[in-house]
Scaffold this active site. Sequence first.
Site, mmCIF file in Angstrom:
data_model
loop_
_atom_site.group_PDB
_atom_site.id
_atom_site.type_symbol
_atom_site.label_atom_id
_atom_site.label_comp_id
_atom_site.label_asym_id
_atom_site.label_seq_id
_atom_site.Cartn_x
_atom_site.Cartn_y
_atom_site.Cartn_z
ATOM 1 N N PRO A 10 0.793 -1.227 0.000
ATOM 2 C CA PRO A 10 0.000 0.000 0.000
ATOM 3 C C PRO A 10 0.828 1.280 0.000
ATOM 4 O O PRO A 10 1.866 1.378 0.658
ATOM 5 C CB PRO A 10 -0.822 -0.108 1.293
ATOM 6 C CG PRO A 10 -0.131 -1.113 2.129
ATOM 7 C CD PRO A 10 0.525 -2.066 1.177
ATOM 8 N N ASN A 11 0.333 2.218 -0.769
ATOM 9 C CA ASN A 11 0.885 3.581 -0.888
ATOM 10 C C ASN A 11 2.185 3.653 -1.702
ATOM 11 O O ASN A 11 2.655 4.751 -1.990
ATOM 12 C CB ASN A 11 1.086 4.233 0.492
ATOM 13 C CG ASN A 11 -0.222 4.365 1.237
ATOM 14 O OD1 ASN A 11 -1.170 4.944 0.701
ATOM 15 N ND2 ASN A 11 -0.315 3.827 2.421
ATOM 16 N N ARG A 18 5.012 10.874 -2.640
ATOM 17 C CA ARG A 18 4.866 10.724 -1.186
ATOM 18 C C ARG A 18 6.230 10.819 -0.494
ATOM 19 O O ARG A 18 7.125 10.033 -0.757
ATOM 20 C CB ARG A 18 4.242 9.351 -0.927
ATOM 21 C CG ARG A 18 4.172 8.912 0.505
ATOM 22 C CD ARG A 18 3.799 7.432 0.517
ATOM 23 N NE ARG A 18 3.726 6.907 1.837
ATOM 24 C CZ ARG A 18 4.053 5.658 2.159
ATOM 25 N NH1 ARG A 18 4.446 4.813 1.234
ATOM 26 N NH2 ARG A 18 3.949 5.251 3.395
ATOM 27 N N TYR A 23 11.321 8.453 0.926
ATOM 28 C CA TYR A 23 11.229 7.315 -0.002
ATOM 29 C C TYR A 23 11.934 7.542 -1.340
ATOM 30 O O TYR A 23 11.970 6.637 -2.175
ATOM 31 C CB TYR A 23 9.754 6.963 -0.230
ATOM 32 C CG TYR A 23 9.037 6.559 1.043
ATOM 33 C CD1 TYR A 23 9.443 5.434 1.755
ATOM 34 C CD2 TYR A 23 7.967 7.313 1.545
ATOM 35 C CE1 TYR A 23 8.810 5.072 2.935
ATOM 36 C CE2 TYR A 23 7.322 6.947 2.724
ATOM 37 C CZ TYR A 23 7.749 5.823 3.406
ATOM 38 O OH TYR A 23 7.124 5.455 4.571
ATOM 39 N N ASN A 76 7.982 -5.609 -0.407
ATOM 40 C CA ASN A 76 7.913 -4.422 0.437
ATOM 41 C C ASN A 76 6.433 -4.288 0.769
ATOM 42 O O ASN A 76 5.642 -3.819 -0.059
ATOM 43 C CB ASN A 76 8.424 -3.184 -0.303
ATOM 44 C CG ASN A 76 8.366 -1.944 0.587
ATOM 45 O OD1 ASN A 76 7.744 -1.960 1.653
ATOM 46 N ND2 ASN A 76 8.991 -0.868 0.151
ATOM 47 N N ALA A 79 2.965 -0.492 5.027
ATOM 48 C CA ALA A 79 2.526 -0.497 6.432
ATOM 49 C C ALA A 79 2.008 -1.861 6.891
ATOM 50 O O ALA A 79 2.006 -2.153 8.097
ATOM 51 C CB ALA A 79 1.459 0.574 6.646
ATOM 52 N N GLU A 100 12.475 -9.499 2.407
ATOM 53 C CA GLU A 100 11.776 -8.276 2.824
ATOM 54 C C GLU A 100 12.633 -7.052 2.486
ATOM 55 O O GLU A 100 13.827 -7.036 2.782
ATOM 56 C CB GLU A 100 11.552 -8.366 4.340
ATOM 57 C CG GLU A 100 10.948 -7.136 4.964
ATOM 58 C CD GLU A 100 10.823 -7.259 6.499
ATOM 59 O OE1 GLU A 100 11.306 -8.266 7.080
ATOM 60 O OE2 GLU A 100 10.260 -6.335 7.096
ATOM 61 N N HIS A 102 12.667 -2.611 2.504
ATOM 62 C CA HIS A 102 12.069 -1.305 2.810
ATOM 63 C C HIS A 102 12.973 -0.219 2.263
ATOM 64 O O HIS A 102 14.202 -0.279 2.464
ATOM 65 C CB HIS A 102 11.897 -1.119 4.326
ATOM 66 C CG HIS A 102 11.008 -2.159 4.908
ATOM 67 N ND1 HIS A 102 9.652 -2.132 4.740
ATOM 68 C CD2 HIS A 102 11.293 -3.293 5.587
ATOM 69 C CE1 HIS A 102 9.128 -3.198 5.320
ATOM 70 N NE2 HIS A 102 10.105 -3.919 5.834
ATOM 71 N N ARG A 109 12.838 5.130 12.479
ATOM 72 C CA ARG A 109 11.682 6.019 12.292
ATOM 73 C C ARG A 109 10.738 5.915 13.501
ATOM 74 O O ARG A 109 11.191 5.652 14.605
ATOM 75 C CB ARG A 109 11.009 5.678 10.965
ATOM 76 C CG ARG A 109 11.946 5.919 9.767
ATOM 77 C CD ARG A 109 11.260 5.669 8.451
ATOM 78 N NE ARG A 109 10.114 6.570 8.272
ATOM 79 C CZ ARG A 109 9.145 6.346 7.387
ATOM 80 N NH1 ARG A 109 9.183 5.285 6.596
ATOM 81 N NH2 ARG A 109 8.129 7.207 7.284
HETATM 82 C C1 DQA Z 1 8.118 1.205 3.868
HETATM 83 C C2 DQA Z 1 8.135 1.536 5.369
HETATM 84 C C3 DQA Z 1 6.752 1.366 5.962
HETATM 85 O O1 DQA Z 1 6.784 1.676 7.344
HETATM 86 C C4 DQA Z 1 5.787 2.296 5.282
HETATM 87 O O2 DQA Z 1 4.487 2.122 5.809
HETATM 88 C C5 DQA Z 1 5.786 2.185 3.808
HETATM 89 C C6 DQA Z 1 7.062 1.993 3.123
HETATM 90 C C7 DQA Z 1 9.476 1.495 3.202
HETATM 91 O O3 DQA Z 1 9.650 1.078 2.059
HETATM 92 O O4 DQA Z 1 10.320 2.168 3.794
HETATM 93 O O5 DQA Z 1 4.771 2.339 3.159
HETATM 94 O O6 DQA Z 1 7.861 -0.179 3.721
#
Ligand code: DQA
Length: 143
Positions: A10-11, A18, A23, A76, A79, A100, A102, A109
């Site tokens: 998501p996102n 964003r 990011y 990835n 959240a 995994e 990120h 953070r």
């Molecule tokens: C993320 C870190 C997560 O905490 C966040 O909610 C994201 C992106 C990252 O790529 O740093 O959406 O996974």
Amino acid sequence: MRTIIIINGPNLNLLGIRKPEVYGILTLRALSQELIIYGKDKGYKVECFQSNHEGKIIDKLHSTLKKKKYIGCIINAGAFTHYSYAIRDAIEAITIPCIEVHLSDIEKREEFRKLSVITEVCKSQFKGMGIDGYKRALDLLLE
Ligand code: DQA
């Protein structure tokens, strides 16, 4: 062709817009293109998938059980990383290795980001390296 699936949660469709200071400035499209080329240069197909929906991510993970072309998965989970036991269980249920990733360093953070419920079912974790984290994950899967 031997294929690696990259799943972004998501996102992450909003990459580039964003919080670029966190990011980065690459869009999801640019990031995906770069990773597809990176894989291709090493003789592998990289497939990229993004969804804002937990169930769709789970369905994509399950699809690797049926399609034998998949040799590894990079996720990835956005959240969902911090609370989705459903995604955790799906990763545990599939047979290919999952890594995994990120973009940001979740350890440095907000408090709620420090916990990843998927780490224990993933082969490895790369964080805080931007797109290089995905590349390191690809290298590891291709070893
Ligand atoms: C993320 C870190 C997560 O905490 C966040 O909610 C994201 C992106 C990252 O790529 O740093 O959406 O996974």
